[in-house]
Design a protein around this motif. Structure first.
Motif, PDB file in Angstrom:
ATOM      1  N   SER A 370      -7.757 -29.425  -1.578  1.00 27.16           N
ATOM      2  CA  SER A 370      -8.451 -30.367  -0.486  1.00 27.16           C
ATOM      3  C   SER A 370      -8.979 -32.268  -1.032  1.00 27.16           C
ATOM      4  O   SER A 370      -9.800 -32.036  -1.655  1.00 27.16           O
ATOM      5  CB  SER A 370      -8.764 -29.874   0.739  1.00 27.16           C
ATOM      6  OG  SER A 370      -9.407 -30.687   1.773  1.00 27.16           O
ATOM      7  N   LYS A 374      -2.349 -35.321  -1.812  1.00 29.89           N
ATOM      8  CA  LYS A 374      -1.250 -35.132  -0.670  1.00 29.89           C
ATOM      9  C   LYS A 374      -0.992 -35.696   0.177  1.00 29.89           C
ATOM     10  O   LYS A 374       0.134 -36.571  -0.110  1.00 29.89           O
ATOM     11  CB  LYS A 374      -1.292 -32.992  -0.583  1.00 29.89           C
ATOM     12  CG  LYS A 374      -1.330 -33.263  -2.159  1.00 29.89           C
ATOM     13  CD  LYS A 374      -1.950 -31.246  -2.237  1.00 29.89           C
ATOM     14  CE  LYS A 374      -2.756 -30.827  -0.776  1.00 29.89           C
ATOM     15  NZ  LYS A 374      -4.844 -30.956  -0.849  1.00 29.89           N
ATOM     16  N   SER A 375      -1.654 -35.866   1.320  1.00 29.75           N
ATOM     17  CA  SER A 375      -0.646 -35.961   2.579  1.00 29.75           C
ATOM     18  C   SER A 375      -0.778 -37.867   2.815  1.00 29.75           C
ATOM     19  O   SER A 375       0.695 -38.835   2.459  1.00 29.75           O
ATOM     20  CB  SER A 375      -1.597 -36.041   3.891  1.00 29.75           C
ATOM     21  OG  SER A 375      -2.050 -34.648   3.344  1.00 29.75           O
ATOM     22  N   THR A 376      -1.459 -38.723   1.406  1.00 23.49           N
ATOM     23  CA  THR A 376      -1.911 -39.724   1.287  1.00 23.49           C
ATOM     24  C   THR A 376      -0.081 -40.663   0.816  1.00 23.49           C
ATOM     25  O   THR A 376       0.969 -41.872   0.905  1.00 23.49           O
ATOM     26  CB  THR A 376      -3.102 -40.155   0.259  1.00 23.49           C
ATOM     27  OG1 THR A 376      -3.628 -39.830   1.133  1.00 23.49           O
ATOM     28  CG2 THR A 376      -3.115 -41.533   0.290  1.00 23.49           C
TER      29      THR A 376
END
Ligand code: ATP
Length: 579
Positions: A370, A374-376
């Motif tokens: 977390s 990844k989302s970035t």
């Protein structure tokens, strides 16, 4: 001054012209009856002063008829003023709001990180409302209040310069006092707007988080923040009104004292026999008509200054640079990260020197602890933020060169936290393709495994969903969102796998929907459960923003790195249960 009108009109000073002219005509129309009244008085006076001469009844009649007819002119002038000003104000704020909302859409998401959502809401509603009010009411008043006295001065100087001078002597003093309070007013207005935004933000936070507040029984603490922000708003309002009120009142009294000075001078001149009674009366009547709008505008001066601040805020956002890029043809090809370093806040990189290639029509999974970025990565592909160092290319073209709208046309996204609009389910799916027919919508819903549950709803596809999709379950919202994405049929799919545990039935349905979605597409999938990505063409393992491993599932397991650790952890957690 020019800057001031530019700001107050939201950058369209020309829109003020027609209302300014209408206001001026309205002002002049109101002054004429005063001059006619003087004529009536003069006729009466001539008859009584020269006791021998008869009263000129015909002239009295004539002036009375003109006065009566003039009512129609006054009415026409007022209607024209009313129409022009309201039309100008409402069309300005309506088009202005839309243009600004459209402009905001073209800004990078970094802008939204810097500004509070309540602040932007206030900008679009309250600040525009303020400008609207000023343009519809105060600006015409201001213009006629400035021009009318100037015209009156120019005319009255020829009637009696001493009286004219006495009448306008105090106006410069009033204007000077106002000018001296300008920076104070700007500071107090800025404080007030800030306090208003803070209160709106806290209120929004309180209402949006009401579920958490109840769940954690934290009403007192959150309510305290809300109360504090309202207290601050109260303080800022009292300071604004309490300090500016007396100053503006002072300027108003100073300006109005011109009328008293004129009466003094007039009485003195009358007693000395150098001023006739009709001329004195003329000054009295015109004086009251001229000072009336002047007083009214001074009463609203604070509001005009306040709205200049609102307009400045609007202009500041209008001047924010939208995302650049003109290329409208996007070639299919590799998605390449070339030494990309990026941070949301300057000096705090979230991704560091990231380089990898994603081949077209393959499935790539992003894996990592977390906060590893990844989302970035997916947000940068969709160009929600601009890359600072390095570059991202699609089909050999830097995403910075591609028109942001065209780029998004080629990308579909399924977020973890699905947002549904307060509309029917059918329309929520249609967002993927506004041209889609009902048949196409239903077909997409079938492929996304949500047709069945939608059909069972009382109004089927016409069933309204609450804001944010509050009336649907998490799994249902995910499937509606996938149907929407299927309808869009973009070549690149960015998929954030749901972390929340779903019941087996929902999970199987979503898995099937995802399989439909990814067929023949370039898929970048943020994977939280590694068992779902064993067949991915490539797995990229991130740790603290760096690419630490990449390859296929089996090869990565052999490497005994982060991936193997995560895999073992998840295998162990699979069978967890309450003790
Ligand atoms: N809008 C934002 N503004 C500032 N920092 C952010 C923002 N979004 C994410 N971050 C930070 O960037 C880092 C990477 O976040 P990111 O969401 O990309 O991680 P992630 O690997 O997707 O995490 P998760 O698996 O928990 O969703 C985190 O430290 C996060 O706090």
């Amino acid at each position: 001054m020019n800057n001031y009108f530019y700001n107050i009109s939201g950058g369209q000073p020309r829109s003020l012209w027609s209302s300014a002219i209408a206001a001026l005509l309205d002002g002049i129309a109101k002054v004429i009856p005063a001059a006619l009244l003087v004529d009536i008085f003069n006729t009466l006076y001539m008859s009584f002063a020269n006791s021998g001469s008869p009263l000129d009844i015909r002239r009295m009649w004539l002036v009375s008829i003109i006065l009566l007819l003039w009512l129609a002119v006054e009415y026409a002038a007022y209607v024209s003023l009313y129409n022009k000003t309201y039309k100008a104000a409402y069309s300005l704020s309506a088009t202005g709001r839309l243009t600004l909302a459209e402009h905001i859409r073209h800004l990078s998401l970094g802008f939204f990180g810097r500004r509070d959502p309540a602040d932007i809401t206030n900008l679009l509603l309250s600040d525009y409302g303020q400008v609207e009010q000023t343009i519809s009411h105060n600006v015409p008043q201001l213009i006629s209040a400035v021009i009318l006295p100037l015209l009156a001065l120019a005319g009255l100087v020829f009637v009696d310069w001493r009286m004219a001078l006495a009448m306008f002597a105090a106006i410069p003093l009033g204007a000077l006092l106002l000018w001296m309070t300008d920076s104070l007013q700007a500071r107090l207005s800025a404080n007030h707007v800030e306090a208003k935004n803070e209160a709106a933000s806290r209120l929004q936070e309180y209402l949006s988080g009401i579920r958490e507040i109840k769940a954690h029984n934290m009403g007192g603490k959150r309510f305290e923040r809300l109360r504090l922000s309202f207290d601050q708003l109260k303080g800022a309002s009292i300071r604004l009104e309490g300090i500016m009120g007396p100053l503006i009142m002072g300027a108003m009294l100073l300006t109005r004292s011109g009328l008293t000075i004129m009466i003094f001078v007039g009485s003195y001149l009358l007693a000395g026999g150098t001023l006739s009674l009709p001329v004195f009366l003329l000054f009295l009547l015109i004086g009251t008509k001229v000072f009336e709008p002047l007083t009214a505008v001074l009463m609203n001066y604070g509001e005009i200054r306040y709205s200049a601040y609102s307009a400045q805020r609007i202009m500041d956002v209008q001047q924010e640079m939208p995302m650049q890029g003109t290329r409208s043809n996007m070639l299919p090809g590799d998605i390449v990260f070339d030494a990309v370093t990026f941070g949301y806040d300057a000096g705090l990189p979230v991704l560091q020197d990231l380089s990898f290639t994603i081949a077209p029509n393959t499935i790539t999974a992003l894996v990592g602890p977390s906060g590893s970025g990844k989302s970035t990565v997916t947000r940068l592909i969709a160009r929600f933020w601009e890359v600072e160092h390095g570059r991202i290319t699609i089909g050999g073209v830097s995403t910075r060169e591609i028109n942001p709208e065209k780029l998004l046309e080629n990308i579909s996204m399924v977020f973890q936290d699905v947002y549904l609009f307060q509309d029917t389910i059918g329309n929520n799916i249609r967002i993927g393709n506004m041209e889609a027919t009902q048949e196409e919508i239903e077909q997409a819903a079938r492929r996304a495994c949500c047709h069945e549950f939608i059909s069972k709803l009382p109004q089927g596809y016409d069933t309204p969903v609450g804001e944010g999709g509050s009336t649907l379950s998490g799994g249902e919202k995910q499937r509606v969102s996938i149907a929407r994405t299927l309808l869009k049929n973009a070549s690149i799919v960015l998929l954030d796998e749901a972390t929340a545990s779903l019941d087996p039935e929902n999970e199987a349905a979503i898995q099937q929907a995802i399989n439909e979605l990814v067929a023949d597409k370039t898929v970048i999938l943020i994977a939280h459960r590694l068992k779902t990505i064993q067949n991915a063409d490539k797995i990229l393992v991130l740790d603290q923003g760096r690419l630490v491993q990449q390859g296929k599932h089996d090869a990565l397991l052999q490497e005994q790195g982060i991936y193997a650790n995560l895999w073992n952890l998840q295998q162990g957690a699979e069978g967890w249960r309450l003790k």
